[in-house]
Design an enzyme around this catalytic site. Structure first.
Site, mmCIF file in Angstrom:
data_model
loop_
_atom_site.group_PDB
_atom_site.id
_atom_site.type_symbol
_atom_site.label_atom_id
_atom_site.label_comp_id
_atom_site.label_asym_id
_atom_site.label_seq_id
_atom_site.Cartn_x
_atom_site.Cartn_y
_atom_site.Cartn_z
ATOM 1 N N CYS A 284 24.376 28.801 33.731
ATOM 2 C CA CYS A 284 24.604 29.213 35.122
ATOM 3 C C CYS A 284 24.213 30.688 35.244
ATOM 4 C CB CYS A 284 26.040 28.934 35.571
ATOM 5 S SG CYS A 284 27.313 29.867 34.711
ATOM 6 N N ASN B 123 27.702 32.944 33.508
ATOM 7 C CA ASN B 123 28.317 32.324 32.310
ATOM 8 C C ASN B 123 29.818 32.623 32.217
ATOM 9 O OD1 ASN B 123 27.926 32.434 28.670
ATOM 10 N ND2 ASN B 123 28.298 30.673 29.949
ATOM 11 N N CYS C 107 31.918 31.141 35.143
ATOM 12 C CA CYS C 107 32.591 30.141 36.005
ATOM 13 C C CYS C 107 32.148 28.716 35.686
ATOM 14 C CB CYS C 107 32.326 30.440 37.478
ATOM 15 S SG CYS C 107 32.923 32.046 38.030
ATOM 16 N N ARG C 108 30.919 28.344 36.098
ATOM 17 C CA ARG C 108 30.514 26.935 36.048
ATOM 18 C C ARG C 108 30.091 26.465 34.660
ATOM 19 N NH1 ARG C 108 26.039 27.666 40.431
ATOM 20 N NH2 ARG C 108 26.009 29.620 39.281
ATOM 21 N N SER C 109 29.184 27.204 33.993
ATOM 22 C CA SER C 109 28.695 26.673 32.706
ATOM 23 C C SER C 109 29.762 26.686 31.610
ATOM 24 C CB SER C 109 27.395 27.358 32.259
ATOM 25 O OG SER C 109 27.560 28.720 32.014
ATOM 26 N N ASP D 41 28.721 27.701 43.667
ATOM 27 C CA ASP D 41 29.244 28.749 42.791
ATOM 28 C C ASP D 41 30.640 29.181 43.241
ATOM 29 O OD1 ASP D 41 29.686 30.863 41.119
ATOM 30 O OD2 ASP D 41 27.609 31.562 41.201
HETATM 31 P P1 4NP Z 1 28.767 31.509 37.439
HETATM 32 O O1 4NP Z 1 29.330 32.400 38.660
HETATM 33 O O2 4NP Z 1 27.254 31.625 37.497
HETATM 34 O O3 4NP Z 1 29.220 30.124 37.756
HETATM 35 O O4 4NP Z 1 29.367 32.083 36.182
HETATM 36 C C1 4NP Z 1 29.052 33.766 38.812
HETATM 37 C C2 4NP Z 1 29.709 34.694 38.041
HETATM 38 C C3 4NP Z 1 29.460 36.037 38.237
HETATM 39 C C4 4NP Z 1 28.536 36.449 39.183
HETATM 40 C C5 4NP Z 1 27.874 35.508 39.946
HETATM 41 C C6 4NP Z 1 28.117 34.171 39.754
HETATM 42 N N1 4NP Z 1 28.286 37.819 39.407
HETATM 43 O O5 4NP Z 1 27.496 38.157 40.309
HETATM 44 O O6 4NP Z 1 28.864 38.677 38.701
#
Ligand code: 4NP
Length: 162
Positions: free
Chosen positions: A9, A12, A14-16, A130
């Site tokens: 994702c 790294n 939240c989702r993955s 997300d």
């Molecule tokens: P993820 O979500 O891709 O599911 O881990 C996010 C986590 C952090 C950020 C964006 C999306 N960020 O912009 O810091």
């Protein structure tokens, strides 16, 4: 034969990592940990070394799924050599991973690269939304649980472990 799966994702956190923990748990439940390995990585570097996001941890805690020792890392060209399946949580991640693959000469020939929502075609969604932005971690958990079941069926069939 072993199958190695990498979920990707953006951050790294939240989702993955949620998909990594849920998939590993499902693999353990059917006693296939010796045959199926699971990891996750991100395309962005804002959270390197951080544990999963509090919202992801809460979902995993509620379902008694371990995320012990998990830390955010970046996806690398070396991952195309290591992993048999690279599953991107959204279409932007897929585009970024494809860009990286174009730089990784001669690698990735055997890697199956696709989006997580391709595992759940009936949902009619291209991306796992997300939760970093909308906070809906429980919805993501439901998608992740269903998609990992489909992925496990697919990997078992590929490994002829059905
Ligand atoms: P993820 O979500 O891709 O599911 O881990 C996010 C986590 C952090 C950020 C964006 C999306 N960020 O912009 O810091």
């Amino acid at each position: 034969m072993k199958a190695r799966i990498l979920f990707v994702c953006l951050g790294n956190i939240c989702r993955s990592p949620m998909a990594e923990a849920v998939m590993r748990h499902q693999v353990e439940l059917v006693h296939l940990s010796e045959s199926i390995e699971v990891d996750s990585a991100g395309t962005g570097d804002w959270h390197l070394g951080h544990p999963p996001h509090e919202g992801t941890r809460k979902q995993l805690d509620q379902h008694l799924i371990s995320y012990q020792g998990m830390k955010a890392r970046l996806v690398t060209t070396g991952d195309f050599e290591t992993f048999d399946y690279i599953v991107c949580m959204d279409t932007n991640n897929l585009r970024d991973v494809r860009k990286l693959l174009s730089k990784a000469e001669g690698e990735g020939e055997r890697t199956r690269l696709f989006t997580f929502m391709e595992l759940l075609p009936d949902k009619g969604m291209a991306d796992v939304p997300d939760p970093y932005y909308d906070g809906n971690f429980s919805f993501v958990y439901e998608l992740v649980e269903s998609g990992c079941k489909e992925l496990l069926k697919r990997v078992r069939a590929d490994l002829k472990l059905v």
